[in-house]
Design an enzyme around this catalytic site. Sequence first.
Site, PDB file in Angstrom:
ATOM      1  N   HIS A 210       9.840  43.028  84.327  1.00 19.12           N
ATOM      2  CA  HIS A 210       8.938  42.613  83.603  1.00 19.12           C
ATOM      3  C   HIS A 210      10.161  42.049  82.717  1.00 19.12           C
ATOM      4  O   HIS A 210      10.169  42.765  81.469  1.00 19.12           O
ATOM      5  CB  HIS A 210       8.826  44.609  82.895  1.00 19.12           C
ATOM      6  CG  HIS A 210       7.887  45.089  82.123  1.00 19.12           C
ATOM      7  ND1 HIS A 210       6.667  45.377  83.075  1.00 19.12           N
ATOM      8  CD2 HIS A 210       7.595  45.461  81.186  1.00 19.12           C
ATOM      9  CE1 HIS A 210       5.740  45.556  82.423  1.00 19.12           C
ATOM     10  NE2 HIS A 210       6.145  45.490  80.906  1.00 19.12           N
ATOM     11  N   GLY A 215       3.123  40.736  77.572  1.00 21.73           N
ATOM     12  CA  GLY A 215       2.441  39.975  77.937  1.00 21.73           C
ATOM     13  C   GLY A 215       2.563  39.550  79.686  1.00 21.73           C
ATOM     14  O   GLY A 215       2.654  39.023  80.767  1.00 21.73           O
ATOM     15  N   ASN A 216       3.521  40.884  80.573  1.00 22.02           N
ATOM     16  CA  ASN A 216       4.233  41.164  81.854  1.00 22.02           C
ATOM     17  C   ASN A 216       3.066  40.485  82.413  1.00 22.02           C
ATOM     18  O   ASN A 216       2.768  40.332  83.894  1.00 22.02           O
ATOM     19  CB  ASN A 216       5.306  42.125  81.992  1.00 22.02           C
ATOM     20  CG  ASN A 216       5.978  41.785  81.398  1.00 22.02           C
ATOM     21  OD1 ASN A 216       7.052  40.931  82.017  1.00 22.02           O
ATOM     22  ND2 ASN A 216       6.510  42.313  80.235  1.00 22.02           N
ATOM     23  N   THR A 219       0.548  37.024  82.601  1.00 18.99           N
ATOM     24  CA  THR A 219       1.853  36.872  83.452  1.00 18.99           C
ATOM     25  C   THR A 219       1.731  37.141  84.458  1.00 18.99           C
ATOM     26  O   THR A 219       1.275  36.319  85.800  1.00 18.99           O
ATOM     27  CB  THR A 219       3.227  36.862  82.900  1.00 18.99           C
ATOM     28  OG1 THR A 219       2.664  36.315  81.062  1.00 18.99           O
ATOM     29  CG2 THR A 219       3.381  35.471  83.108  1.00 18.99           C
ATOM     30  N   GLY A 220       1.602  38.183  85.132  1.00 17.08           N
ATOM     31  CA  GLY A 220       2.124  38.617  87.170  1.00 17.08           C
ATOM     32  C   GLY A 220       0.680  38.270  87.588  1.00 17.08           C
ATOM     33  O   GLY A 220       0.860  37.555  88.390  1.00 17.08           O
ATOM     34  N   ARG A 221      -0.141  38.263  86.884  1.00 12.56           N
ATOM     35  CA  ARG A 221      -1.891  38.404  87.726  1.00 12.56           C
ATOM     36  C   ARG A 221      -1.458  36.338  87.560  1.00 12.56           C
ATOM     37  O   ARG A 221      -2.374  36.000  88.663  1.00 12.56           O
ATOM     38  CB  ARG A 221      -2.911  38.613  87.158  1.00 12.56           C
ATOM     39  CG  ARG A 221      -2.860  40.485  87.687  1.00 12.56           C
ATOM     40  CD  ARG A 221      -3.964  41.439  86.828  1.00 12.56           C
ATOM     41  NE  ARG A 221      -3.733  41.469  85.440  1.00 12.56           N
ATOM     42  CZ  ARG A 221      -3.036  42.349  84.781  1.00 12.56           C
ATOM     43  NH1 ARG A 221      -2.890  43.191  85.817  1.00 12.56           N
ATOM     44  NH2 ARG A 221      -3.137  42.937  83.402  1.00 12.56           N
TER      45      ARG A 221
END
Length: 385
Positions: A210, A215-216, A219-221
């Site tokens: 994280h 926006g984690n 951004t992770g996807r």
Amino acid sequence: MYSRAEVSRQTGPYRAALPALIGDWSPRFDVEDSSDIEDATRRLVEFDSHAQRHLGTDSPALGPMTAILLRTESASSSQIEQLTTSAKQLALAEIDEGAKANALTVIGNVRAMEAALRLADEVSEESMLAMHRALMLHQPGFDPAAAGRYRAELVWIGPGDAGPRTADFVAPHHDRIHDAIRDLVHFSRREDMPVLAQVAVAHAQFETIHPFPDGNGRTGRALAQSILRNKGLVGSTAVPISAGLLVDIRRYFAALNAFRAGDAGPIIREFANASRVAATTGMRLVDELATQLAESRDRLDGLRSDAAAWRILPALVAQPVINTKYLVRELGLGEMAALRSLSALTERDVLIETTGRARGRVWQHRGILGVLDAYAAEIRRMSMQ
């Protein structure tokens, strides 16, 4: 800002996550999971091949098809965060004609996904920061100076605005971010495990770290898309995996929690399931958009072959709402040529003008918008089953 009772409840020790190092982790898969991963991988490859085969590798519509699949993935990823918008509002926002806050925010996710594919040649700390920067620069109310920069404060998920003690998940202390991200990059560059499992674990690890104040998840996807492209699992299109995750958000979040507790199995299986949903629904979406394109091409029969309308037609797959500014900027048409082309497309019932104004006019392809909205409705129906 908070009552004394709430401040008292949130004062004292709390538990923050300590992300396990995964750079040199050696996963073990049983026969069932190995078969599951292999099947899901095969479906993704078939989806990618289907788009190329159905449109043709030299088709001018292949690029726009990739763009609209990317936008579909962005919208689904945003919907996981309770950010919803229609295909029309999203298309309007792309040409600076929309003012809906959610649509403008989702545009940020589109930019993050675009950055993910653009930077997929190398999965790196810098590319992750660039994805976040592209995402958050379009989010209303977010400090632009914090876009693309790691957090320097505590963050948590779940109840307890005044403090983390009652939260469902408390992210690692910000001093741990740099080392954890470097370890994640090392893991993502490995070539000794099934790609889909690697994508799932890398995504879950990113969500556990994280690294940003907001926006984690999105951004992770985007990172998942970047690794899929980097490993060559798909090449011509973007895969709407977030639509598959959206089918059962609670199960997706439960899988992330299981990963944080030390069990990577659920998130790998969740990505395998999501990949199958993405492949099946994505193939239908490609087919239906290609059908709309073919029907519109038939309506232009008889138009001279060098008419600019033929150049506009495939672009409508990616951008089904257009204006003259868009055609001048993106296709390099002169304003008068753009207007003549729009007139031809309108006369032949490919487009309709929606504003009724003399200036600032906007045209849309109702068939393509209908297909995109039907796709979103299908994913919603699947999530209710």
